[in-house]
Design an enzyme around this catalytic site. Structure first.
Site, PDB file in Angstrom:
ATOM      1  N   HIS A  92      74.419  96.937 -25.155  1.00 27.57           N
ATOM      2  CA  HIS A  92      75.198  95.692 -25.249  1.00 27.57           C
ATOM      3  C   HIS A  92      76.151  95.814 -26.442  1.00 27.57           C
ATOM      4  O   HIS A  92      75.797  96.394 -27.473  1.00 27.57           O
ATOM      5  CB  HIS A  92      74.254  94.498 -25.424  1.00 27.57           C
ATOM      6  CG  HIS A  92      74.951  93.185 -25.308  1.00 27.57           C
ATOM      7  ND1 HIS A  92      75.687  92.651 -26.339  1.00 27.57           N
ATOM      8  CD2 HIS A  92      75.060  92.319 -24.269  1.00 27.57           C
ATOM      9  CE1 HIS A  92      76.202  91.501 -25.941  1.00 27.57           C
ATOM     10  NE2 HIS A  92      75.845  91.284 -24.686  1.00 27.57           N
ATOM     11  N   GLU A 163      81.455  94.558 -19.318  1.00 28.99           N
ATOM     12  CA  GLU A 163      81.587  93.438 -20.240  1.00 28.99           C
ATOM     13  C   GLU A 163      82.703  93.721 -21.243  1.00 28.99           C
ATOM     14  O   GLU A 163      82.452  94.297 -22.311  1.00 28.99           O
ATOM     15  CB  GLU A 163      80.272  93.227 -20.995  1.00 28.99           C
ATOM     16  CG  GLU A 163      79.098  92.879 -20.113  1.00 28.99           C
ATOM     17  CD  GLU A 163      78.082  92.007 -20.860  1.00 28.99           C
ATOM     18  OE1 GLU A 163      77.861  90.894 -20.408  1.00 28.99           O
ATOM     19  OE2 GLU A 163      77.582  92.433 -21.893  1.00 28.99           O
TER      20      GLU A 163
HETATM   21  C1  PEP Z   1      76.850  88.744 -23.023  1.00 30.04           C
HETATM   22  O1  PEP Z   1      76.625  88.700 -24.225  1.00 30.04           O
HETATM   23  O2  PEP Z   1      76.360  89.625 -22.314  1.00 30.04           O
HETATM   24  C2  PEP Z   1      77.739  87.721 -22.485  1.00 30.04           C
HETATM   25  C3  PEP Z   1      78.264  87.931 -21.318  1.00 30.04           C
HETATM   26  O3  PEP Z   1      77.933  86.609 -23.276  1.00 30.04           O
HETATM   27  P1  PEP Z   1      78.788  85.297 -22.893  1.00 30.04           P
HETATM   28  O4  PEP Z   1      78.454  84.937 -21.473  1.00 30.04           O
HETATM   29  O5  PEP Z   1      78.305  84.264 -23.872  1.00 30.04           O
HETATM   30  O6  PEP Z   1      80.220  85.660 -23.047  1.00 30.04           O
END
Ligand code: PEP
Length: 243
Positions: A92, A163
């Site tokens: 992450h 992400e």
């Molecule tokens: C995450 O930290 O994996 C994430 C997607 O956070 P958020 O949905 O708060 O942007």
């Protein structure tokens, strides 16, 4: 199979995590969807107990790659697996950028998960300056190359979460069309590493308003949700209206 995952990060203490787990455990999940929450390590066991007979699995937010031994402060993939975790977030961006985890650590964690039958959810994504300089694909492919090259996955399940770092916790979600395009690039890149298909999720400021835009793309296998997953009213909408 499609996935809705809630990463509770370090937003909640044990009491709050258990309360939320009780509410989440009441939600029904449509066939074809697999849902899981990722509580902090301290809350993992009580949340697991609350969700035991529910439609939700429990995952680890982070694992150590060494199985057991003199590793102060570590909790291994093996220990999480033995305690009932189904998934583990690996790499992450908060682990990479705040705690200095590099690609080689990410790779070892993926291997440790695969060894014990825990499904790693491998997070990749570009920074804002990569995107602004037209290097989003390059950056993500480089991360994938470093963690997947020569990896022996066999038939074990692996999930990737796209992400983009600039979209995490900012409210500046990636557009669904761009997320779908990047996920197409990722799928093509990882295809040679697995005999089946590696599911790829989108994560970054997903909420009850925009979730349907991502899930309307067949190529996006699900969503990884941070902040919005800690609010049961929002998470309920996401789970019940979109599964
Ligand atoms: C995450 O930290 O994996 C994430 C997607 O956070 P958020 O949905 O708060 O942007």
């Amino acid at each position: 199979m499609r996935y809705i995952f809630g990463n509770w990060k370090m937003y909640l203490n044990e009491e709050e995590s258990v309360r939320l787990a009780r509410e989440v455990g009441e939600l029904s999940v449509a066939p074809g969807f697999s849902c899981a929450v990722f509580p902090n390590t301290l809350s993992f066991l009580p949340v697991r107990d609350v969700l035991r007979n529910s439609s939700f699995s429990v995952g680890a937010q982070n694992v150590s790659w060494v199985p057991r031994g003199a590793y102060t402060g570590a909790t291994s993939a093996e220990l999480f697996r033995e305690s009932g975790a189904a998934y583990a977030l690996v790499g992450h961006s908060e682990r990479r950028y705040i705690f200095g985890e590099d690609d080689s650590a990410v790779r070892k964690k993926i291997e440790a998960c695969i060894d014990v039958g825990l499904v790693p959810v491998v997070c990749v994504g570009e920074e804002k300056h990569d995107r602004d300089n037209g290097k989003a694909e390059y950056r993500v492919k480089k991360q994938l190359m470093k963690v997947f090259e020569g990896l022996s996955i066999g038939t074990q399940s692996v999930i990737v979460a796209y992400e983009p770092i600039w979209a995490i916790g900012t409210g500046d979600a990636c557009s669904d069309t761009e997320a779908a395009r990047m996920i197409g690039v990722i799928k093509e890149y990882v295809a040679p590493y697995h005999s089946g298909e590696i599911p790829v999720l989108y994560g970054g400021s997903v909420d009850a308003q925009n979730v349907h835009t991502y899930l309307s793309h067949g190529i996006i296998d699900g969503v990884l949700i941070g902040k919005a997953s800690t609010d049961v009213t929002i998470f309920e909408k996401i789970v019940t209206e979109h599964t």
